[in-house]
Design a protein around this motif. Sequence first.
Motif, mmCIF file in Angstrom:
data_model
loop_
_atom_site.group_PDB
_atom_site.id
_atom_site.type_symbol
_atom_site.label_atom_id
_atom_site.label_comp_id
_atom_site.label_asym_id
_atom_site.label_seq_id
_atom_site.Cartn_x
_atom_site.Cartn_y
_atom_site.Cartn_z
ATOM 1 N N ASN A 23 14.253 -8.325 14.444
ATOM 2 C CA ASN A 23 15.138 -7.629 13.277
ATOM 3 C C ASN A 23 15.675 -6.106 13.565
ATOM 4 O OD1 ASN A 23 12.282 -6.410 13.446
ATOM 5 N ND2 ASN A 23 12.425 -5.962 11.356
ATOM 6 N N ALA A 41 13.881 -15.531 6.375
ATOM 7 C CA ALA A 41 15.336 -15.951 6.695
ATOM 8 C C ALA A 41 15.391 -16.134 7.917
ATOM 9 C CB ALA A 41 16.167 -14.607 6.583
ATOM 10 N N PHE A 42 14.359 -15.745 8.961
ATOM 11 C CA PHE A 42 14.727 -16.153 10.407
ATOM 12 C C PHE A 42 14.057 -17.342 10.848
ATOM 13 C CE2 PHE A 42 14.333 -11.369 12.065
ATOM 14 C CZ PHE A 42 15.602 -11.071 11.226
ATOM 15 N N PRO A 80 22.503 -8.721 8.216
ATOM 16 C CA PRO A 80 22.617 -10.006 7.750
ATOM 17 C C PRO A 80 23.204 -11.133 8.523
ATOM 18 C CG PRO A 80 24.440 -8.834 6.876
ATOM 19 C CD PRO A 80 23.356 -7.975 7.353
ATOM 20 N N GLU A 108 12.827 -10.974 5.889
ATOM 21 C CA GLU A 108 13.280 -11.436 7.077
ATOM 22 C C GLU A 108 12.484 -12.479 7.742
ATOM 23 O OE1 GLU A 108 15.307 -7.667 9.155
ATOM 24 O OE2 GLU A 108 13.116 -6.940 8.450
ATOM 25 N N VAL A 119 8.563 -9.344 13.658
ATOM 26 C CA VAL A 119 9.407 -8.936 12.607
ATOM 27 C C VAL A 119 8.440 -7.865 12.143
ATOM 28 C CG1 VAL A 119 10.468 -9.091 10.591
ATOM 29 C CG2 VAL A 119 10.564 -10.973 12.133
ATOM 30 N N GLN A 141 18.741 -1.731 11.481
ATOM 31 C CA GLN A 141 18.147 -2.884 11.692
ATOM 32 C C GLN A 141 18.400 -3.811 10.405
ATOM 33 O OE1 GLN A 141 14.016 -0.889 11.423
ATOM 34 N NE2 GLN A 141 13.593 -2.836 10.265
ATOM 35 N N SER A 142 17.823 -5.099 10.449
ATOM 36 C CA SER A 142 17.775 -6.176 9.443
ATOM 37 C C SER A 142 19.224 -6.616 8.848
ATOM 38 C CB SER A 142 17.090 -5.345 8.129
ATOM 39 O OG SER A 142 15.796 -4.898 8.667
ATOM 40 N N PRO A 199 20.380 -13.992 11.453
ATOM 41 C CA PRO A 199 19.995 -15.298 11.402
ATOM 42 C C PRO A 199 21.146 -16.339 11.945
ATOM 43 C CG PRO A 199 19.552 -14.240 9.266
ATOM 44 C CD PRO A 199 20.344 -13.305 9.941
#
Length: 543
Positions: A216, A288-289, A252, A285, A277, A249-250, A255
């Motif tokens: 992330n 999402a990942f 969008p 996250e 993560v 970080q993090s 992914p």
Amino acid sequence: MTAQSPERPSDRPAPADWWRGAVIHQIYPRSYADTDGDGVGDLAGITDHLDHIASLGVDAVWISPFFTSPMKDFGYDVADYCDVDPVFGTLADFDRLIDKAHGLGLRIITDLVLAHTSDQHAWFRDSRQARTGPKADWYVWAEAKADGSPPNNWQSVFAGPAWTWDARRGQYYLHNFLPEQPQLNLHNVAVQDALLDAARFWLDRGVDGFRFDAINFAMHDPLLRDNPPAAPGGKRTRPFDFQSRVHNQSQPQIPDFLARVRALMDEYPGRFSVAEVVGEAAEAEMQAFTADDRRLNSAYGFAYLYADELTPELVRRANAAWDGRPGQGWPSWAFSNHDAPRAVSRWRQGRDPDRFARMAMLLLMCLRGNVFLYQGEELGLPQGDVPFDRLVDPEAIANWPETLGRDGARTPMPWRADAPHAGFSIAEPWLPVDPRHPPLAVDRQEADRSSILHLTRRLIAFRKTEPALRLGDLRMLDAPDPILAFERAWGGEVLTCVFNLGHETGTWRPIGGFALLESVNLDGPAPERLPSLSGLIGRRLAI
């Protein structure tokens, strides 16, 4: 009352899904076994002890970085993605390790660090030479502010600003960790392509999967906006802790990159991918990942690793989001690893360490998801005591004495109680052997059928024979704190798992028929009386 044999789906996952519900053993190679007498563990040392690992009954081995590196962060600063650092051996040593592991039925998972490299990597040496050129945009460069200060307020994980000035380019470069770990610019498709080529190199050598380190952190906000202050509360030992890290970080776009990673790995059937993560948005996250079976297979969270106390609420909270709804990925859990103080020391709160280790092992094997078992956890090792003058971890040195640091979780594996350095090496190890560890050495525990080593083997074998534990749903049951109770259900079979996480004896009474299958630290066969740090698994019986 008699137990009913329920109709159930196949007890074994399809080969492509071997990892679902698997037990994966983490090896920190610097500290596992040294065969060349330099005080540092190596690949040959892992190969020599694969029989021990196979005897545990685990499905796979995750090996922390062994790539070419100047070792500023002990391998997480990669200088060459496609070679082995001489301190660990050679590519031929790795090939021998893979061959022996596969012969023993073990799969090999390696770390892959995609967010940053070493400043000694050829890519960075090229990138820092000039603002133009093929790799000029492979890292994150930015202009100084008018007063010469860094481009924004981002802070690094280890200490201080996340920016370092480079006179060659006359710009700052970003590093979320050490200054020697410059941040890759994964918004650049050419960088993504190069990293995928590195992954393909290892897949072609027979690697069965990857753990993607600090994934992330793989992308940044191209606008370089300041991070806002963190919400009040929480422990703050570093400048990094004072910010909400929403811009460094993090992002969008991560992914979408992971979908490219997954597409590559799908070219190699049966390969496994797991994200590391960590952070304030870790749960979202992780979801999402791993979503929609087109990104990574699993996500590796820190809900337990950074927790100061083991409570029923912690377990409820960690598992609440992973309910198995359509499109959801698959979680992975660990109580200890190379980045966090060992769970026995973090959580026992003055209670007997052996009893705690046994209870924690049973609980870990009951969780829904994949289980990561850190080296020495099968021995019940406590956190090693490393004096300040022997510390090597940059985070521990920078934040001494406010954090326990990572060195205490990385001390050498004890193989033989009466051998010099507990059988890890013939030379002084890179980190000292804690004097509490040799009595817990592998040879001592092999000779004691009541040891936690033998218990670990039994519990892993039990998990493998019970699809409800490997694959089933998890439903929390009402129980008064500090009693933790939940059910694991699969194909009509229901297992009940109950633990007393408290300091005093408690009571728990099953509803209906109940057959005790496994337990630790119980005073007798009746499950109603639960001493402190006891646990049990039972099967619900039909009337």
